[in-house]
Design a protein around this motif. Structure first.
Motif, mmCIF file in Angstrom:
data_model
loop_
_atom_site.group_PDB
_atom_site.id
_atom_site.type_symbol
_atom_site.label_atom_id
_atom_site.label_comp_id
_atom_site.label_asym_id
_atom_site.label_seq_id
_atom_site.Cartn_x
_atom_site.Cartn_y
_atom_site.Cartn_z
ATOM 1 N N ILE A 106 72.904 60.006 -70.258
ATOM 2 C CA ILE A 106 72.463 59.035 -69.244
ATOM 3 C C ILE A 106 72.043 57.716 -69.882
ATOM 4 O O ILE A 106 71.300 57.698 -70.861
ATOM 5 C CB ILE A 106 71.299 59.609 -68.429
ATOM 6 C CG1 ILE A 106 71.731 60.904 -67.737
ATOM 7 C CG2 ILE A 106 70.801 58.611 -67.397
ATOM 8 C CD1 ILE A 106 70.579 61.652 -67.092
ATOM 9 N N LEU A 107 72.547 56.652 -69.310
ATOM 10 C CA LEU A 107 72.036 55.314 -69.621
ATOM 11 C C LEU A 107 71.115 54.926 -68.465
ATOM 12 O O LEU A 107 71.553 54.855 -67.325
ATOM 13 C CB LEU A 107 73.176 54.306 -69.759
ATOM 14 C CG LEU A 107 72.743 52.866 -70.027
ATOM 15 C CD1 LEU A 107 72.098 52.723 -71.400
ATOM 16 C CD2 LEU A 107 73.938 51.908 -69.892
ATOM 17 N N GLY A 162 66.964 54.289 -72.870
ATOM 18 C CA GLY A 162 66.436 53.468 -71.792
ATOM 19 C C GLY A 162 66.524 52.000 -72.194
ATOM 20 O O GLY A 162 65.883 51.584 -73.165
ATOM 21 N N THR A 163 67.336 51.254 -71.485
ATOM 22 C CA THR A 163 67.619 49.873 -71.888
ATOM 23 C C THR A 163 67.469 48.941 -70.692
ATOM 24 O O THR A 163 67.979 49.219 -69.599
ATOM 25 C CB THR A 163 69.055 49.762 -72.452
ATOM 26 O OG1 THR A 163 69.222 50.735 -73.485
ATOM 27 C CG2 THR A 163 69.308 48.372 -73.007
ATOM 28 N N ALA A 164 66.795 47.839 -70.917
ATOM 29 C CA ALA A 164 66.631 46.834 -69.859
ATOM 30 C C ALA A 164 67.912 46.026 -69.695
ATOM 31 O O ALA A 164 68.724 45.901 -70.626
ATOM 32 C CB ALA A 164 65.461 45.910 -70.205
ATOM 33 N N VAL A 165 68.079 45.467 -68.487
ATOM 34 C CA VAL A 165 69.234 44.598 -68.223
ATOM 35 C C VAL A 165 69.227 43.433 -69.206
ATOM 36 O O VAL A 165 68.180 42.849 -69.511
ATOM 37 C CB VAL A 165 69.190 44.084 -66.770
ATOM 38 C CG1 VAL A 165 70.258 43.021 -66.536
ATOM 39 C CG2 VAL A 165 69.371 45.244 -65.793
ATOM 40 N N GLU A 173 73.106 46.110 -64.265
ATOM 41 C CA GLU A 173 72.691 47.144 -63.319
ATOM 42 C C GLU A 173 73.809 48.152 -63.083
ATOM 43 O O GLU A 173 73.568 49.350 -62.895
ATOM 44 C CB GLU A 173 72.281 46.504 -61.994
ATOM 45 C CG GLU A 173 70.950 45.769 -62.031
ATOM 46 C CD GLU A 173 69.759 46.718 -62.041
ATOM 47 O OE1 GLU A 173 69.973 47.937 -61.855
ATOM 48 O OE2 GLU A 173 68.624 46.251 -62.251
ATOM 49 N N GLU A 174 75.056 47.663 -63.086
ATOM 50 C CA GLU A 174 76.194 48.541 -62.815
ATOM 51 C C GLU A 174 76.434 49.546 -63.947
ATOM 52 O O GLU A 174 77.124 50.557 -63.760
ATOM 53 C CB GLU A 174 77.465 47.715 -62.595
ATOM 54 C CG GLU A 174 77.497 46.903 -61.313
ATOM 55 C CD GLU A 174 76.593 45.665 -61.393
ATOM 56 O OE1 GLU A 174 76.220 45.264 -62.528
ATOM 57 O OE2 GLU A 174 76.248 45.115 -60.324
ATOM 58 N N ASP A 175 75.891 49.265 -65.127
ATOM 59 C CA ASP A 175 76.121 50.161 -66.265
ATOM 60 C C ASP A 175 75.250 51.410 -66.213
ATOM 61 O O ASP A 175 75.574 52.424 -66.837
ATOM 62 C CB ASP A 175 75.842 49.433 -67.593
ATOM 63 C CG ASP A 175 76.865 48.335 -67.874
ATOM 64 O OD1 ASP A 175 78.035 48.529 -67.499
ATOM 65 O OD2 ASP A 175 76.488 47.307 -68.466
ATOM 66 N N TYR A 176 74.133 51.365 -65.468
ATOM 67 C CA TYR A 176 73.251 52.529 -65.428
ATOM 68 C C TYR A 176 73.961 53.711 -64.765
ATOM 69 O O TYR A 176 74.759 53.540 -63.844
ATOM 70 C CB TYR A 176 71.974 52.215 -64.654
ATOM 71 C CG TYR A 176 71.078 51.208 -65.347
ATOM 72 C CD1 TYR A 176 70.846 51.266 -66.718
ATOM 73 C CD2 TYR A 176 70.450 50.197 -64.606
ATOM 74 C CE1 TYR A 176 70.015 50.343 -67.342
ATOM 75 C CE2 TYR A 176 69.622 49.272 -65.227
ATOM 76 C CZ TYR A 176 69.408 49.349 -66.592
ATOM 77 O OH TYR A 176 68.597 48.440 -67.213
ATOM 78 N N GLY A 177 73.651 54.892 -65.277
ATOM 79 C CA GLY A 177 74.233 56.082 -64.663
ATOM 80 C C GLY A 177 74.596 57.144 -65.689
ATOM 81 O O GLY A 177 74.166 57.114 -66.852
ATOM 82 N N ASN A 178 75.375 58.088 -65.245
ATOM 83 C CA ASN A 178 75.750 59.254 -66.041
ATOM 84 C C ASN A 178 77.096 59.038 -66.722
ATOM 85 O O ASN A 178 78.082 58.646 -66.082
ATOM 86 C CB ASN A 178 75.815 60.490 -65.139
ATOM 87 C CG ASN A 178 75.991 61.767 -65.924
ATOM 88 O OD1 ASN A 178 75.144 62.139 -66.716
ATOM 89 N ND2 ASN A 178 77.111 62.433 -65.694
ATOM 90 N N TYR A 179 77.166 59.297 -68.020
ATOM 91 C CA TYR A 179 78.406 59.166 -68.793
ATOM 92 C C TYR A 179 78.749 60.514 -69.410
ATOM 93 O O TYR A 179 77.868 61.323 -69.735
ATOM 94 C CB TYR A 179 78.247 58.115 -69.884
ATOM 95 C CG TYR A 179 78.140 56.707 -69.348
ATOM 96 C CD1 TYR A 179 79.246 55.878 -69.307
ATOM 97 C CD2 TYR A 179 76.925 56.223 -68.862
ATOM 98 C CE1 TYR A 179 79.158 54.590 -68.807
ATOM 99 C CE2 TYR A 179 76.824 54.934 -68.351
ATOM 100 C CZ TYR A 179 77.949 54.125 -68.325
ATOM 101 O OH TYR A 179 77.854 52.849 -67.812
#
Length: 305
Positions: A269-270, A192-195, A247-253
């Motif tokens: 997940i990021l 879990g990482t902040a922008v 914000e665009e980096d969040y999601g499933n990898y």
């Protein structure tokens, strides 16, 4: 008949005489070694012992080998009466491994047969011991042949052949068995990482040969050094590093691990602070398309072979 046991080396055979002896000789089977003090044998290893006592008539054989085994006779004539002292020489040979299987690499599920042969007298017993990569040491079996059917990755490691007949220290030789198996993802960790901060996704896979890693977001493959992403592969571990999370980096990898034996993947997940996620920040199975995975498997194997 007296029996004399000797290991490889030197041996002395003693014969007692007295002043009444008129003739004396040493024989090996039908071959005269010494007649009196005159040497008849052509073998330089056989010598007559120089003894101060006239009551002893002894010979020495240096560098004894198995061909020296057999009957020896000290023949004496006393007052025109023949007398013989017989000695049977038994030569013992420490166990020595003469033939053993070479190191071998096989695919998981294969059948293998390891062999180990030794020479010795008396005959040696042969046992096998397995040393696994995890440090376990287990007795496997006894005998010259070790058969492993449908071998698994847990049976990889070194196999010691131990030959012993109790004469001296056992002779030990080793065969290294390497078992190829497809990647198995053993650890994934999201974050879990902040922008604006650094984020790291971790993927770890065991495999032989060592797995190669690829990272995807949806159907798009990610490459090192592009769009603020860094990929570090360290042995069986791969890290997907976001130098400056947006914000665009969040999601499933999707982490894909592959070697010539097969291919597997896992979803990681990021997420941002406060987002819902599981304890590892990852799902064991990804939604990476089956079509993409099969295509990658085929392409990887074509490139490898």
């Amino acid at each position: 008949m007296e029996a004399v046991v000797a290991e490889l080396g030197g041996i002395t055979k003693r014969c007692s005489v007295d002043s009444n002896v008129s003739r004396v000789a040493w024989l090996n089977r039908t071959t005269i070694l010494f007649a009196g003090r005159e040497k008849w044998s052509l073998d330089p290893r056989v010598t007559l012992m120089e003894n101060g006592a006239v009551t002893e008539y002894s010979i020495e054989i240096q560098n004894v080998d198995v061909y020296d085994e057999g009957p020896y006779v000290c023949s004496i004539i006393t007052n025109n009466k023949p007398k013989a002292t017989k000695v049977h020489l038994i030569v013992q040979v420490p166990a020595s491994i003469t033939n053993i299987s070479k190191d071998i690499t096989v695919n998981e599920g294969s059948n293998i047969n390891l062999r180990c042969f030794a020479v010795s007298r008396p005959e040696a017993s042969i046992t096998w011991r397995h040393h696994s990569p995890r440090g376990f040491h287990t007795f496997v079996t006894a005998g010259e042949h070790l058969e492993l059917a449908a071998i698994t990755k847990d049976q990889s490691g070194s196999y010691e052949c131990i030959a012993s007949n109790g004469i001296s220290a056992p002779d030990v030789r080793t065969v290294q068995v390497t078992v190829n198996y497809p990647p198995l993802i053993s650890k994934v960790r999201g974050t879990g990482t902040a922008v604006g901060h650094k984020g790291v996704l971790q993927c770890e896979a065991s495999a032989v040969p060592r797995a190669n890693f690829e990272w995807y977001k949806e159907e798009s493959r990610l490459f090192n050094g592009i769009n603020g992403i860094k990929i570090e592969n360290q042995g069986k571990q791969s890290l997907l590093i976001f130098l400056n999370v947006s914000e665009e980096d969040y999601g499933n990898y999707t982490c894909v691990a592959m070697n010539p034996m097969g291919i597997t993947n896992a979803s990681i997940i990021l997420y941002g602070p406060g987002a819902m996620h599981d304890v590892n920040g990852a799902a064991v199975l990804s939604h990476f398309s089956l079509c993409s995975l099969m295509s990658m498997t085929l392409l990887y194997r074509l490139l490898k072979f």
